[in-house]
Write an enzyme that holds these catalytic residues in place. Structure first.
Site, PDB file in Angstrom:
ATOM      1  N   ASP A   1      50.579  33.306  10.192  1.00 35.78           N
ATOM      2  CA  ASP A   1      49.288  33.905  10.530  1.00 35.78           C
ATOM      3  C   ASP A   1      48.142  32.938  10.249  1.00 35.78           C
ATOM      4  O   ASP A   1      48.037  32.370   9.158  1.00 35.78           O
ATOM      5  CB  ASP A   1      49.073  35.194   9.728  1.00 35.78           C
ATOM      6  CG  ASP A   1      50.095  36.263  10.091  1.00 35.78           C
ATOM      7  OD1 ASP A   1      50.666  36.185  11.188  1.00 35.78           O
ATOM      8  OD2 ASP A   1      50.318  37.168   9.274  1.00 35.78           O
TER       9      ASP A   1
ATOM     10  N   ASP B   1      53.262  28.202   7.487  1.00 39.99           N
ATOM     11  CA  ASP B   1      52.751  29.563   7.452  1.00 39.99           C
ATOM     12  C   ASP B   1      52.615  29.995   8.915  1.00 39.99           C
ATOM     13  O   ASP B   1      52.566  29.155   9.814  1.00 39.99           O
ATOM     14  CB  ASP B   1      51.390  29.562   6.750  1.00 39.99           C
ATOM     15  CG  ASP B   1      50.655  30.876   6.875  1.00 39.99           C
ATOM     16  OD1 ASP B   1      51.266  31.928   6.622  1.00 39.99           O
ATOM     17  OD2 ASP B   1      49.470  30.846   7.249  1.00 39.99           O
TER      18      ASP B   1
END
Length: 298
Positions: A94, A92
């Site tokens: 963010d 991922d």
């Protein structure tokens, strides 16, 4: 900035990068403008790689008191074996690879930070469908192409401490690294460039603009634009390359979704920026810094 109008009438941003076509990546993917890096008065990726390392090193991850349910902070033997055998790792972006939530930062830059951040919290906890939260957040500030360009010039990404070393270690071990994000390609390509991750290994959303640079929405054909989308992307990555062991690393509910048959064999919850207890409790391994993951590879 250079603007192009594709066949659907949407403006895309010119780029210095060349992308390979992928089965589920539209050929009209929004890309970066060369002018961002030609103008010496602006912030460019190559100019700021050293300063970004300094920024990352000077920022400590957000401390979080371990939950009473966090027995997974010490990985089992089986988890460690899978981690060491992984031939692909999907990150991922963010609050994992980067210290910030990209859409929150863009919204703050455009004057709507608080309202959008509240929606982001709901989306990452899994309390609302991701596509609903994404649409609602964007509608609160409707970023124009010029605002996006200005943001990209003035706000270089803040890389999480240890992530560059971890990516380098994985690549050195022959493990392929991917970025799978509900964020936007325009904001993630610089991160991939800094970390040496091929742009074809980025799976994310893209903002769409009209011929006058006005915001018109986001590409709903991207799998990551909806709930369950990261799982779909990870499944397609795995199937396309016949990976034997694939690991997903992230902080949110959408990352946890990727751990299912045909997807990730292992979900590592990274809580060094955001500690979401509901997600952490279901992870195979809960880590508060990337040094833990690096050490486990030695």
């Amino acid at each position: 900035m250079e603007g192009l109008v594709n066949s659907s009438g949407f403006t895309t941003i010119g780029t210095q990068f060349r992308l390979k076509k992928l089965a589920f990546v539209p050929t009209s993917s929004v890309q970066f403008t060369k002018s961002l890096y030609r103008n010496r008065s602006h912030v460019g990726i190559e100019q700021h790689q050293r300063s970004l390392k300094t920024i990352a090193a000077s920022i400590q991850p957000v401390g979080a008191a371990p939950s009473s349910r966090s027995g997974n902070m010490l990985p089992s033997k089986e988890v460690l074996e899978l981690w060491r055998k992984a031939d692909a790792v999907c990150f991922d972006v963010d609050s994992t690879v980067c210290l910030d939530e990209g859409i929150d930062e863009l919204a703050e830059f455009c004057g709507a930070g608080k309202a959008v951040a509240e929606w982001t919290s709901r989306a990452m906890s899994g309390s609302v469908p991701f596509e609903e939260a994404l649409s609602a957040r964007l509608s609160l500030f409707n970023p124009s192409l010029s605002q996006l360009q200005d943001y990209l010039e003035k706000r270089p990404p803040r890389i999480s401490p240890g992530i560059a070393e971890l990516v380098s270690k994985l690549k050195g071990n022959g493990t392929t690294v991917y970025l799978v994000s509900g964020g936007f390609r325009q904001m993630i390509y610089p991160v991939a460039s800094i970390l040496g991750i091929p742009l074809e290994n980025v799976f994310a959303n893209q903002l769409l603009f009209g011929s006058n640079g006005e915001f018109v929405g986001f590409d709903e054909n991207e799998p990551t634009s909806r709930s369950g989308g990261k799982a779909t992307a990870v499944q397609q990555i795995r199937k396309g390359h016949n990976y034997k062991v694939l690991v997903m690393i992230g902080d949110g509910a959408t990352d946890l979704e990727a751990r299912q048959p045909g997807g990730a064999d292992l979900f590592i919850c990274y809580a060094g920026v955001q500690h979401r207890e509901a997600v952490a409790a279901k992870a195979d391994w809960l880590a508060f810094n990337f040094e833990q993951l690096i050490s486990a590879l030695n």
